[in-house]
Design a protein around this motif. Sequence first.
Motif, PDB file in Angstrom:
ATOM      1  N   LEU A  86      90.528  29.948 -21.888  1.00  0.00           N
ATOM      2  CA  LEU A  86      90.668  29.857 -23.581  1.00  0.00           C
ATOM      3  C   LEU A  86      90.350  28.849 -23.970  1.00  0.00           C
ATOM      4  N   SER A  87      89.854  28.773 -25.672  1.00  0.00           N
ATOM      5  CA  SER A  87      89.174  27.908 -26.112  1.00  0.00           C
ATOM      6  C   SER A  87      89.698  27.363 -27.510  1.00  0.00           C
ATOM      7  N   ARG A  88      90.125  26.839 -27.874  1.00  0.00           N
ATOM      8  CA  ARG A  88      91.280  26.371 -29.463  1.00  0.00           C
ATOM      9  C   ARG A  88      90.469  24.882 -30.067  1.00  0.00           C
ATOM     10  N   ALA A  89      89.950  25.061 -31.047  1.00  0.00           N
ATOM     11  CA  ALA A  89      89.583  24.786 -32.564  1.00  0.00           C
ATOM     12  C   ALA A  89      90.832  23.386 -32.888  1.00  0.00           C
ATOM     13  N   VAL A  90      91.101  21.991 -33.199  1.00  0.00           N
ATOM     14  CA  VAL A  90      91.912  21.982 -33.314  1.00  0.00           C
ATOM     15  C   VAL A  90      91.109  20.516 -33.931  1.00  0.00           C
ATOM     16  N   HIS A  91      91.921  20.274 -35.369  1.00  0.00           N
ATOM     17  CA  HIS A  91      92.047  19.597 -36.269  1.00  0.00           C
ATOM     18  C   HIS A  91      92.853  17.990 -36.176  1.00  0.00           C
ATOM     19  N   SER A  92      93.566  17.935 -34.718  1.00  0.00           N
ATOM     20  CA  SER A  92      94.323  16.775 -34.961  1.00  0.00           C
ATOM     21  C   SER A  92      95.316  16.232 -33.778  1.00  0.00           C
ATOM     22  N   LEU A 114      97.397  18.526 -28.763  1.00  0.00           N
ATOM     23  CA  LEU A 114      98.722  19.094 -27.623  1.00  0.00           C
ATOM     24  C   LEU A 114      98.539  20.041 -27.613  1.00  0.00           C
ATOM     25  N   ALA A 115      99.527  21.033 -28.849  1.00  0.00           N
ATOM     26  CA  ALA A 115      99.733  22.807 -28.998  1.00  0.00           C
ATOM     27  C   ALA A 115      98.465  23.180 -27.832  1.00  0.00           C
ATOM     28  N   ALA A 116      97.077  23.028 -27.613  1.00  0.00           N
ATOM     29  CA  ALA A 116      96.678  23.371 -27.035  1.00  0.00           C
ATOM     30  C   ALA A 116      96.306  23.278 -25.788  1.00  0.00           C
ATOM     31  N   THR A 117      96.974  22.276 -25.083  1.00  0.00           N
ATOM     32  CA  THR A 117      97.673  21.809 -23.656  1.00  0.00           C
ATOM     33  C   THR A 117      98.825  22.674 -23.569  1.00  0.00           C
ATOM     34  N   ARG A 118      99.919  22.696 -24.498  1.00  0.00           N
ATOM     35  CA  ARG A 118     100.658  23.739 -23.634  1.00  0.00           C
ATOM     36  C   ARG A 118     100.526  24.786 -23.711  1.00  0.00           C
ATOM     37  N   ALA A 119      99.503  25.125 -24.898  1.00  0.00           N
ATOM     38  CA  ALA A 119      98.740  26.706 -24.352  1.00  0.00           C
ATOM     39  C   ALA A 119      98.349  27.714 -23.708  1.00  0.00           C
ATOM     40  N   GLY A 120      98.018  25.927 -22.179  1.00  0.00           N
ATOM     41  CA  GLY A 120      97.440  26.284 -21.872  1.00  0.00           C
ATOM     42  C   GLY A 120      95.767  26.006 -21.073  1.00  0.00           C
ATOM     43  N   ALA A 121      95.200  26.004 -22.493  1.00  0.00           N
ATOM     44  CA  ALA A 121      93.683  25.628 -22.927  1.00  0.00           C
ATOM     45  C   ALA A 121      92.746  25.477 -22.337  1.00  0.00           C
ATOM     46  N   ASP A 122      91.921  25.469 -22.117  1.00  0.00           N
ATOM     47  CA  ASP A 122      90.763  24.860 -20.867  1.00  0.00           C
ATOM     48  C   ASP A 122      89.315  24.032 -21.250  1.00  0.00           C
ATOM     49  N   LEU A 123      89.928  24.365 -22.990  1.00  0.00           N
ATOM     50  CA  LEU A 123      88.721  23.614 -23.708  1.00  0.00           C
ATOM     51  C   LEU A 123      89.000  23.771 -25.070  1.00  0.00           C
TER      52      LEU A 123
END
Length: 165
Positions: A80-86, A91-100
């Motif tokens: 699972l990857s996520r785009a983050v802008h803040s 932190l939300a990506a961490t909670r969601a279990g994103a790998d990168l």
Amino acid sequence: MTDERLGDGLWTAIDKLPPGGGIVFRHYRTPLAKRRRLFAAIQEIADRRGLLLVRAGADRLAAREDGLHNAARRPEHGLLSRAVHSRREALAATRAGADLIFVSPVFTTRSHPGAAALGLARARAIARHFPGPTIALGGVTPARGRRMMRFGFYGWAAIDAWIAD
């Protein structure tokens, strides 16, 4: 990162990817049947070259996918990857279990006209809030990508940089 703007440059961009690289397939506006055929063609190349192929968007495109990008939850298989802008999104990506994560947009980019660029210092600050690999995205050229990696990013991603002269 792919999108419809690449046109036939998509194949050039894929050819330029280094070993261990990956593709985030983002052809959102392409009709579903054509999108599935395009994904399958890219998957053949990715398999042959040892590249990851991650799908963005809600529609499943193949029986096997290496992962999902910006999905609401972790896939059963794959990353699972996520785009983050803040910081909050990191932190939300961490909670969601994103790998990168893709920290974006580091620099101004045609993909998001008018979006404020984070700049190097802010992008690095955001990346520090994620425990896994962070990838710089947005206006990144090969030279900027190498610089971002010297500042602790795992890698870099682009659309236009792969097809620019």
